[in-house]
Design a protein around this motif. Structure first.
Motif, PDB file in Angstrom:
ATOM      1  N   ASP A  33       0.811  -1.224   0.000  1.00 44.12           N
ATOM      2  CA  ASP A  33       0.000   0.000   0.000  1.00 44.12           C
ATOM      3  C   ASP A  33       0.840   1.267   0.000  1.00 44.12           C
ATOM      4  O   ASP A  33       0.364   2.331  -0.418  1.00 44.12           O
ATOM      5  N   LYS A  34       2.075   1.175   0.454  1.00 44.20           N
ATOM      6  CA  LYS A  34       2.935   2.363   0.430  1.00 44.20           C
ATOM      7  C   LYS A  34       3.257   2.779  -1.001  1.00 44.20           C
ATOM      8  O   LYS A  34       3.357   3.971  -1.307  1.00 44.20           O
ATOM      9  N   TRP A  35       3.412   1.787  -1.887  1.00 47.89           N
ATOM     10  CA  TRP A  35       3.653   2.118  -3.289  1.00 47.89           C
ATOM     11  C   TRP A  35       2.387   2.662  -3.937  1.00 47.89           C
ATOM     12  O   TRP A  35       2.451   3.362  -4.959  1.00 47.89           O
ATOM     13  N   ALA A  36       1.235   2.358  -3.353  1.00 48.09           N
ATOM     14  CA  ALA A  36      -0.045   2.809  -3.914  1.00 48.09           C
ATOM     15  C   ALA A  36      -0.274   4.303  -3.720  1.00 48.09           C
ATOM     16  O   ALA A  36      -1.202   4.875  -4.314  1.00 48.09           O
ATOM     17  N   LYS A  37       0.558   4.959  -2.913  1.00 47.38           N
ATOM     18  CA  LYS A  37       0.416   6.398  -2.713  1.00 47.38           C
ATOM     19  C   LYS A  37       0.641   7.162  -4.014  1.00 47.38           C
ATOM     20  O   LYS A  37       0.085   8.242  -4.223  1.00 47.38           O
ATOM     21  N   ASP A  38       1.484   6.603  -4.875  1.00 47.41           N
ATOM     22  CA  ASP A  38       1.638   7.155  -6.225  1.00 47.41           C
ATOM     23  C   ASP A  38       0.598   6.459  -7.098  1.00 47.41           C
ATOM     24  O   ASP A  38       0.747   5.292  -7.462  1.00 47.41           O
ATOM     25  N   LYS A  39      -0.454   7.135  -7.431  1.00 48.15           N
ATOM     26  CA  LYS A  39      -1.583   6.501  -8.117  1.00 48.15           C
ATOM     27  C   LYS A  39      -1.276   6.060  -9.544  1.00 48.15           C
ATOM     28  O   LYS A  39      -2.068   5.351 -10.167  1.00 48.15           O
TER      29      LYS A  39
END
Length: 542
Positions: A33-39
């Motif tokens: 989910d941390k990588w998901a901060k960049d949409k």
């Protein structure tokens, strides 16, 4: 382009390495989910050659969170064990993330399993649910028929009596998950040994979801922006290594090409050139087959920067041919279902074709004698991982329900891998062979006892011994030495019949590609079959 190797960089990293394991951990929450901060960050690029689908980390976060909410609604909870028989379609990644959000325990399984293989897994451990596609549903139904308590049956598709995965996911409220203690159970893989049925390898949240950061960082050498293609079946632990935890720890995207049927070397080359793949992981068998298809001319891959291989030993000749044809080395890696990557050729060290490389930071690996003493250079012994005074994080918890098998892996302060090797003067490991009789063919581990047990069910078989036999493409193949009953005689027709019999009664890839009829089998005084003697004969040794 190959970087200039520098052994000083390796030893500096190895000696200064440390990795803090948090008290609680969730791979989805703390990594994915941390990588998901960049949409816009790409997580998965999937194609079947006709249709192409791209998923960002943010999109897969949403889908897997809704799937977790759906699973929770239908009764799957923390600690529940779920068999996942799903090929490399996008839903496999959704399902794996969703189960981890719940802290349920996925048991990935290859679609090559037969109904009997599935039934064995159901008898070996308490299963809450089975997730499958239309293609494998009938095998599951055969396996659960007659059970007093049938697991939840969840299908990616449509089938009477099954829970519709996509329908439930689409209607569910999202559940992003919660953390579990790092030493709690996270995944189970079934792995074959030389005797008895497959063992259950239990991994904690620390030993696989967390520790595969080592695999992604060092051996796969991944980074954000990379697109990594791993050829492994989703049912094998190698998929956890290179199709799930390793790439996503590093913020790289996973590439997946879904196609039924046999591996095709030329189409693989075409895919590597058609798509912006930057790193590639395949079993040595795949590289051998590709090399055979290549012409003498050079081969240029437009975006590729790193090739790795694992699953079985990769011979020196293939690495050298690949370097000559492509300008790049294949970096061999070693580990087991029980471990993350523990030995490898890294991009920062000189490649010695045919070598297993050096230990991964975080692991003390050595070649030891029968008393647990490290051996000097060029002396053959057992490959062992040091577990005392501190156990490395990337090592499994136990063989679930099999204390005896777990204890057999320990020799004093060492975990025994079951493989043999020697080290050279620079500390590079060189594979010699397996201490047991497990057959490695095309990256698959096959236990001979299982094949012998199947053969014994056929009326023509008096007794048999199954061993590895050398093969130019696959490295090793399954060979069966067979003593016939008095009513049968050797023939080509009988060979084909026995091969088909094995395919029907166990996973088809396990069938003996070679069969030799003999009058008797070599045995010890106590009556045990001397498989090692047969194997040495196959490999031209006395």
């Amino acid at each position: 382009m190959e970087q200039t190797p520098n052994m000083k960089d390796y030893w500096k990293e190895y000696r200064g390495f440390s990795l803090h394991v948090p008290e609680k951990f969730s791979f989805p929450l703390d990594v994915f989910d941390k990588w998901a901060k960049d949409k816009n960050s790409l997580a998965l690029f999937w194609t079947d050659g006709k249709c192409e689908k791209e998923f960002t980390f943010n999109e897969l976060k949403t889908l897997s969170s809704k799937a977790a909410g759906a699973f929770r609604k239908i009764g799957i909870k923390k600690g529940d064990k779920v068999i996942v028989i799903v090929p490399n379609i996008p839903e496999w990644w959704e399902v794996m993330l969703a189960l981890m959000r719940l802290n349920a325990i996925p048991i990935p399984a290859t679609t090559l399993l037969t109904s009997k293989d599935i039934a064995y897994r159901l008898s070996a451990v308490d299963i809450t649910a089975i997730i499958a596609t239309d293609e494998d549903a009938s095998k599951v139904e055969d396996a659960v028929r007659g059970m007093s308590s049938i697991p939840l049956l969840i299908i990616i598709g449509k089938r009477p009596g099954w829970i519709d995965y996509l329908e439930e996911r689409n209607l569910a409220y999202a559940f992003e998950g919660e953390r579990a203690f790092s030493d709690e159970p996270a995944l189970i893989y079934f792995t074959s040994g030389t005797t008895g049925p497959p063992k259950m390898v239990l991994h904690s949240h620390a030993s696989y979801p967390f520790a595969h950061v080592l695999t992604g960082r060092y051996w796969l050498d991944l980074r954000p922006g990379d697109i990594h293609w791993n050829l492994s079946d989703t049912g094998w632990a190698k998929a956890a290594w290179s199709s799930l935890f390793g790439p996503w720890h590093m913020g790289a995207a996973v590439f997946s090409f879904y196609k039924k049927g046999k591996f095709e070397p030329l189409s693989t080359i075409e895919i590597l050139n058609k798509y912006p793949i930057t790193t590639f992981c395949g079993p040595p068998t795949a590289y051998r087959m590709i090399v055979k298809e290549l012409s003498e001319s050079k081969l240029t891959f437009h975006s590729m920067r790193h090739f790795v291989a694992a699953g079985e030993p990769l011979n020196k000749e293939i690495i050298e041919i690949w370097k000559d044809r492509t300008g790049q080395y294949i970096y061999d890696g070693y580990g087991q279902t029980e471990t993350v990557n523990v030995l490898a050729s890294f991009r920062c060290i000189p490649v010695k074709p045919g070598s297993m490389g050096l230990p991964v930071p975080g692991f003390v690996v050595d070649v030891i004698d029968e008393d647990g003493n490290p051996l000097p250079p060029n002396a053959e012994g057992d490959i062992a991982i040091k577990i005392k005074p501190e156990r490395p994080i990337g090592l499994f918890k136990e063989y679930l329900g099999n204390l005896e098998a777990t204890e057999k892996t320990m020799r004093g302060q060492w975990y025994m891998t079951g493989d043999r090797a020697y080290k050279d003067e620079e500390g590079y490991f060189w594979f010699v062979g397996r201490a047991d009789d497990v057959i490695l063919t095309s990256g698959y581990r096959i236990g001979p006892f299982e094949i012998e047990s199947v053969l014994l069910k056929h009326p023509a078989i008096k007794e048999s011994a199954v061993v590895a036999s050398p093969d130019e493409v696959r490295g090793e193949v399954v060979k069966a030495f067979i003593v016939l009953t008095k009513n049968y005689s050797p023939s080509d027709a009988l060979i084909k019949e026995l091969q088909e019999f094995v395919k029907v009664n166990t996973a088809p890839y396990k069938y003996p590609r070679k069969i030799e009829f003999v009058d008797d089998l070599p045995k010890t005084i106590s009556g045990k079959i001397k498989r090692k003697e047969l194997k040495l004969k196959e490999f031209g040794k006395k």
